[in-house]
Design an enzyme around this catalytic site. Sequence first.
Site, PDB file in Angstrom:
ATOM      1  N   LEU A  43       3.483   8.397   0.770  1.00 40.91           N
ATOM      2  CA  LEU A  43       3.691   8.253  -0.673  1.00 40.91           C
ATOM      3  C   LEU A  43       2.431   7.781  -1.384  1.00 40.91           C
ATOM      4  O   LEU A  43       1.740   6.885  -0.903  1.00 40.91           O
ATOM      5  CB  LEU A  43       4.812   7.233  -0.901  1.00 40.91           C
ATOM      6  CG  LEU A  43       5.116   6.834  -2.340  1.00 40.91           C
ATOM      7  CD1 LEU A  43       6.628   6.738  -2.547  1.00 40.91           C
ATOM      8  CD2 LEU A  43       4.479   5.500  -2.703  1.00 40.91           C
ATOM      9  N   ASP A  46       0.372   4.309  -7.882  1.00 40.05           N
ATOM     10  CA  ASP A  46      -0.617   4.017  -8.935  1.00 40.05           C
ATOM     11  C   ASP A  46      -2.044   4.440  -8.578  1.00 40.05           C
ATOM     12  O   ASP A  46      -2.485   4.235  -7.450  1.00 40.05           O
ATOM     13  CB  ASP A  46      -0.738   2.511  -9.179  1.00 40.05           C
ATOM     14  CG  ASP A  46       0.577   1.805  -9.333  1.00 40.05           C
ATOM     15  OD1 ASP A  46       1.617   2.429  -9.180  1.00 40.05           O
ATOM     16  OD2 ASP A  46       0.531   0.593  -9.585  1.00 40.05           O
ATOM     17  N   SER A 106      -2.088  -2.988  -6.601  1.00 42.32           N
ATOM     18  CA  SER A 106      -2.974  -2.281  -7.541  1.00 42.32           C
ATOM     19  C   SER A 106      -4.108  -3.120  -8.095  1.00 42.32           C
ATOM     20  O   SER A 106      -4.035  -4.345  -8.148  1.00 42.32           O
ATOM     21  CB  SER A 106      -2.153  -1.729  -8.695  1.00 42.32           C
ATOM     22  OG  SER A 106      -1.464  -0.599  -8.235  1.00 42.32           O
ATOM     23  N   ARG A 165      -0.018  -9.533 -11.105  1.00 45.38           N
ATOM     24  CA  ARG A 165      -0.738  -8.543 -10.283  1.00 45.38           C
ATOM     25  C   ARG A 165      -1.476  -7.510 -11.140  1.00 45.38           C
ATOM     26  O   ARG A 165      -1.394  -7.523 -12.348  1.00 45.38           O
ATOM     27  CB  ARG A 165       0.246  -7.839  -9.344  1.00 45.38           C
ATOM     28  CG  ARG A 165       1.400  -7.158 -10.024  1.00 45.38           C
ATOM     29  CD  ARG A 165       2.288  -6.433  -9.014  1.00 45.38           C
ATOM     30  NE  ARG A 165       3.455  -5.875  -9.650  1.00 45.38           N
ATOM     31  CZ  ARG A 165       4.638  -6.479  -9.747  1.00 45.38           C
ATOM     32  NH1 ARG A 165       4.828  -7.685  -9.235  1.00 45.38           N
ATOM     33  NH2 ARG A 165       5.641  -5.894 -10.365  1.00 45.38           N
ATOM     34  N   ASP A 166      -2.165  -6.613 -10.459  1.00 40.65           N
ATOM     35  CA  ASP A 166      -2.851  -5.464 -11.060  1.00 40.65           C
ATOM     36  C   ASP A 166      -4.065  -5.871 -11.904  1.00 40.65           C
ATOM     37  O   ASP A 166      -4.168  -5.517 -13.088  1.00 40.65           O
ATOM     38  CB  ASP A 166      -1.878  -4.615 -11.921  1.00 40.65           C
ATOM     39  CG  ASP A 166      -0.591  -4.287 -11.188  1.00 40.65           C
ATOM     40  OD1 ASP A 166      -0.595  -4.340  -9.951  1.00 40.65           O
ATOM     41  OD2 ASP A 166       0.424  -3.996 -11.857  1.00 40.65           O
ATOM     42  N   GLU A 224       3.310  -4.163 -16.129  1.00 40.28           N
ATOM     43  CA  GLU A 224       2.478  -3.775 -14.995  1.00 40.28           C
ATOM     44  C   GLU A 224       1.217  -3.063 -15.493  1.00 40.28           C
ATOM     45  O   GLU A 224       1.211  -2.452 -16.559  1.00 40.28           O
ATOM     46  CB  GLU A 224       3.259  -2.848 -14.053  1.00 40.28           C
ATOM     47  CG  GLU A 224       4.441  -3.560 -13.408  1.00 40.28           C
ATOM     48  CD  GLU A 224       5.025  -2.812 -12.212  1.00 40.28           C
ATOM     49  OE1 GLU A 224       5.242  -3.420 -11.168  1.00 40.28           O
ATOM     50  OE2 GLU A 224       5.272  -1.600 -12.351  1.00 40.28           O
TER      51      GLU A 224
HETATM   52  C1  FRU Z   1       3.219  -0.321 -10.289  1.00 39.07           C
HETATM   53  C2  FRU Z   1       3.215  -1.368  -9.190  1.00 39.07           C
HETATM   54  C3  FRU Z   1       2.145  -2.419  -9.421  1.00 39.07           C
HETATM   55  C4  FRU Z   1       1.887  -2.908  -8.026  1.00 39.07           C
HETATM   56  C5  FRU Z   1       2.007  -1.651  -7.230  1.00 39.07           C
HETATM   57  C6  FRU Z   1       2.522  -1.818  -5.836  1.00 39.07           C
HETATM   58  O1  FRU Z   1       3.782   0.871  -9.884  1.00 39.07           O
HETATM   59  O2  FRU Z   1       4.479  -1.959  -9.064  1.00 39.07           O
HETATM   60  O3  FRU Z   1       2.530  -3.423 -10.316  1.00 39.07           O
HETATM   61  O4  FRU Z   1       0.638  -3.505  -7.904  1.00 39.07           O
HETATM   62  O5  FRU Z   1       2.875  -0.804  -7.947  1.00 39.07           O
HETATM   63  O6  FRU Z   1       2.507  -0.597  -5.148  1.00 39.07           O
END
Ligand code: FRU
Length: 485
Positions: A43, A46, A106, A165-166, A224
């Site tokens: 899969l 992001d 991410s 995160r991110d 996100e």
């Molecule tokens: C968005 C998310 C991010 C996270 C990542 C994990 O799709 O949920 O917030 O970092 O995917 O795969």
Amino acid sequence: MKEWTREERYRVLQGPEEIRGLYDRIQKSVYRQRYHVQPITGLSSDPNGFALHKGVWHLCYQWCPWGAVHGLKYWYHVTSPDLVHWQNAGIGLKPDCYYDNRGTHSGSAISRGDDLVFFYTGNHRDEDWTRTPYTCAALLGDDGRPHKLEKPLFGPRDDHSEHQRDPKVVWNAANETYYIFIGAQTLDKRGCVMVYRSKELLSGWEYAGELKVPGYEAFGGMWECPYIVNISGRDVLIFSPQYTKLPGRGESTNHNVYFIGKMDYDTLTFTPDGPYHHLDYGFDFYAAQGAASIGDPDRAILIAWIGLPDNHYPTEEEDWEGSLSLPRELRVKDGKLIQTPLPEIKSLREAEVPADGTLPAACELEVACPDADFDLNLFTREDGEGGLRLHYDGARRVCTLDRSGMDKRFNIPVGERLEMPLERPLEKLDVFVDRCSVEIFANDGEATFTTHAYPTPREFHYTASAGVGVRVFPMRASVTDEFVV
Ligand code: FRU
């Protein structure tokens, strides 16, 4: 649909041979794309670490090697000389440390001098599955692969929930400071962005506060993948709000929106000029991220995941799913975001073929629209029935897309019909079809619509109302899909 145990989803990859068989098998899928980045196995979700560095475009995607499941996430790395031709570069980041033991989540990248620096979220979980997110960094090595720093840059704060995160890193030239924007959730479960700042990229990070976005203090439960960019002097804030339904978006609780406005780095306030807009009106568009360090003040280059969290796609049966969108150019015109395909994508066109109602599996359609209501139906059967049906209502200036007529239906509970509203009468559509995806650009980028679609062999036809001009260009392959791990 396969039921995955936690153990299966979070298995660590021991070596390439473990996924060689899966790679060989999915290569045979009729839905493997020709000019989009897609997962080597398993899969992809992001886009991560998107930047131009020393003339090479670097891009990674969230990758779960084992199958179409959101489990242990790696970064998988691809590179390109021109944003059109992509090649596999192998694993970007591996979740192999204490602080990212349950995923390298991410993040972004920035090019500075000789260094390409990646920022990501180390998703740590304890035995009892309690999550602790760390903000971590990595540097591109001479071997062309990112190498993680020994320690995280900083851990989470306890004045927000575990959803932090991110990291998106941004250089603000005005006060010569780097900023990291982090997608977050308040303790009372409202979506927000946390902001950190530092004079150095790899040290000195301090918490600056929560980004204030007046009027949007209670908009979804988690924001996100925040991304902020200045285009032609206007600030654009893009993020993916979750845990909320939005008007006109069916039952989905995952969205990708933007504001145009003014970012004040002193008061950490982003003041929107007006309401939020959807970045894309399609079924499958999420977690968009702009490329860093492109050195052009008048445009950004954005890429997104063609897919949504919580959704399921027909290629799950083949043990893979997801892909990235085409990179698109963003400009700001008359206070609105304009999104257009990169001009370079035209280099993939093969000779035009007769517009005889046959739809090549990978093609671009240039559609001239009449000054009237019309229909354009893609992936119909030979008799014109079924397919992905687009109807334009000129009085309302709205395109409605309905995918319920296709043989392979999916994500039915979130809705199979969505609208793309326009400000100007619809004159032109540019449609990119690539085996299991469709990206539609209306009126030279006024609005876009991205969706997966999985046509069966009898569905490679299209129909259009009288007066609709269709030109059909089959597209060449531009993404090499070699087994590089
Ligand atoms: C968005 C998310 C991010 C996270 C990542 C994990 O799709 O949920 O917030 O970092 O995917 O795969």
